[in-house]
Design a protein around this motif. Sequence first.
Motif, PDB file in Angstrom:
ATOM      1  N   ILE A 177      -0.861   7.886   0.624  1.00  0.00           N
ATOM      2  CA  ILE A 177      -0.882   9.258   0.105  1.00  0.00           C
ATOM      3  C   ILE A 177      -1.610  10.125   1.113  1.00  0.00           C
ATOM      4  O   ILE A 177      -2.835  10.079   1.226  1.00  0.00           O
ATOM      5  N   TRP A 224       0.845  -1.187   0.000  1.00  0.00           N
ATOM      6  CA  TRP A 224       0.000   0.000   0.000  1.00  0.00           C
ATOM      7  C   TRP A 224       0.884   1.241   0.000  1.00  0.00           C
ATOM      8  O   TRP A 224       1.766   1.376   0.847  1.00  0.00           O
ATOM      9  N   ILE A 225       0.634   2.155  -0.915  1.00  0.00           N
ATOM     10  CA  ILE A 225       1.329   3.448  -0.920  1.00  0.00           C
ATOM     11  C   ILE A 225       0.418   4.442  -0.208  1.00  0.00           C
ATOM     12  O   ILE A 225      -0.710   4.677  -0.630  1.00  0.00           O
ATOM     13  N   GLY A 257       5.400   3.020  -7.303  1.00  0.00           N
ATOM     14  CA  GLY A 257       4.668   2.026  -8.081  1.00  0.00           C
ATOM     15  C   GLY A 257       5.591   1.260  -9.005  1.00  0.00           C
ATOM     16  O   GLY A 257       5.492   0.036  -9.136  1.00  0.00           O
ATOM     17  N   VAL A 265       5.037   8.913  -5.891  1.00  0.00           N
ATOM     18  CA  VAL A 265       4.061   7.814  -5.917  1.00  0.00           C
ATOM     19  C   VAL A 265       4.297   6.960  -7.159  1.00  0.00           C
ATOM     20  O   VAL A 265       4.323   5.730  -7.086  1.00  0.00           O
ATOM     21  N   ILE A 294      -3.366   1.716  -3.321  1.00  0.00           N
ATOM     22  CA  ILE A 294      -3.248   3.094  -2.858  1.00  0.00           C
ATOM     23  C   ILE A 294      -4.081   3.259  -1.597  1.00  0.00           C
ATOM     24  O   ILE A 294      -5.268   2.921  -1.567  1.00  0.00           O
ATOM     25  N   CYS A 320      -4.806   0.524  -9.787  1.00  0.00           N
ATOM     26  CA  CYS A 320      -4.446   0.271  -8.392  1.00  0.00           C
ATOM     27  C   CYS A 320      -5.718   0.258  -7.560  1.00  0.00           C
ATOM     28  O   CYS A 320      -6.487   1.223  -7.602  1.00  0.00           O
ATOM     29  N   CYS A 342      -5.591   5.994   0.831  1.00  0.00           N
ATOM     30  CA  CYS A 342      -5.882   7.422   0.921  1.00  0.00           C
ATOM     31  C   CYS A 342      -7.373   7.629   1.109  1.00  0.00           C
ATOM     32  O   CYS A 342      -8.144   6.674   1.191  1.00  0.00           O
ATOM     33  N   THR A 390       0.536  -3.149  -6.329  1.00  0.00           N
ATOM     34  CA  THR A 390       0.391  -1.851  -5.676  1.00  0.00           C
ATOM     35  C   THR A 390      -1.066  -1.539  -5.388  1.00  0.00           C
ATOM     36  O   THR A 390      -1.927  -1.703  -6.243  1.00  0.00           O
ATOM     37  N   LEU A 392      -4.189   6.979 -11.003  1.00  0.00           N
ATOM     38  CA  LEU A 392      -3.909   5.792 -10.191  1.00  0.00           C
ATOM     39  C   LEU A 392      -4.962   4.709 -10.382  1.00  0.00           C
ATOM     40  O   LEU A 392      -4.626   3.527 -10.448  1.00  0.00           O
ATOM     41  N   ILE A 431      -5.730  12.744  -1.106  1.00  0.00           N
ATOM     42  CA  ILE A 431      -5.188  12.595  -2.459  1.00  0.00           C
ATOM     43  C   ILE A 431      -5.273  13.894  -3.275  1.00  0.00           C
ATOM     44  O   ILE A 431      -4.476  14.121  -4.179  1.00  0.00           O
TER      45      ILE A 431
END
Length: 164
Positions: free
Chosen positions: A80, A77-78, A95, A91, A107, A129, A109, A105, A124, A114
């Motif tokens: 944001i 998980w990224i 990825g 970001v 996301i 994602c 948020c 990946t 995204l 975001i």
Amino acid sequence: MRHGCDISNYTTLDQYRAAYLRTTFDFVCIGLQNPAKARDFKSLITGNGTGKVPEFQYYVDLPGRDLSIASPNEWVWIDIERGAFEDAQAVRDQGTANTAAGLQTAIYCNKTSIQPVFGDSHELADWPCPLIYAGYRPPDFGTFQPFNGWASPAAWQYSSQGMR
């Protein structure tokens, strides 16, 4: 519905709590802020290798975290939001790093977090994602308000309280 637990901000994990995570949740998200701790947590949750072991997912809060604990096809998980990934190119680069490591990946948020980074872009969601939605109220997917190309979240984090 699958149930998971985000332990990315846990400072300690004992055998009792690891056994609870192992037997209660379908997935556990481990933070990558400290590679040694992440490996220790994964080992504790895996236990002796018998019985149910949850799927592992990982949380990355800043560019350049060590991804080596994750196995191919596991999710990263990224995050944001303010204090984490605040730059669109960072970001994108994360990825790319996830993909190069054979990882998937997601996301993490909400619409508020975001917007300063991607505005209303669908970039995204078009990767694609899945969205891990940070909305601290009981999840009701029917009340989700679409944003940035996501019609609904893949998962909904509805509490910051962890286990009680």
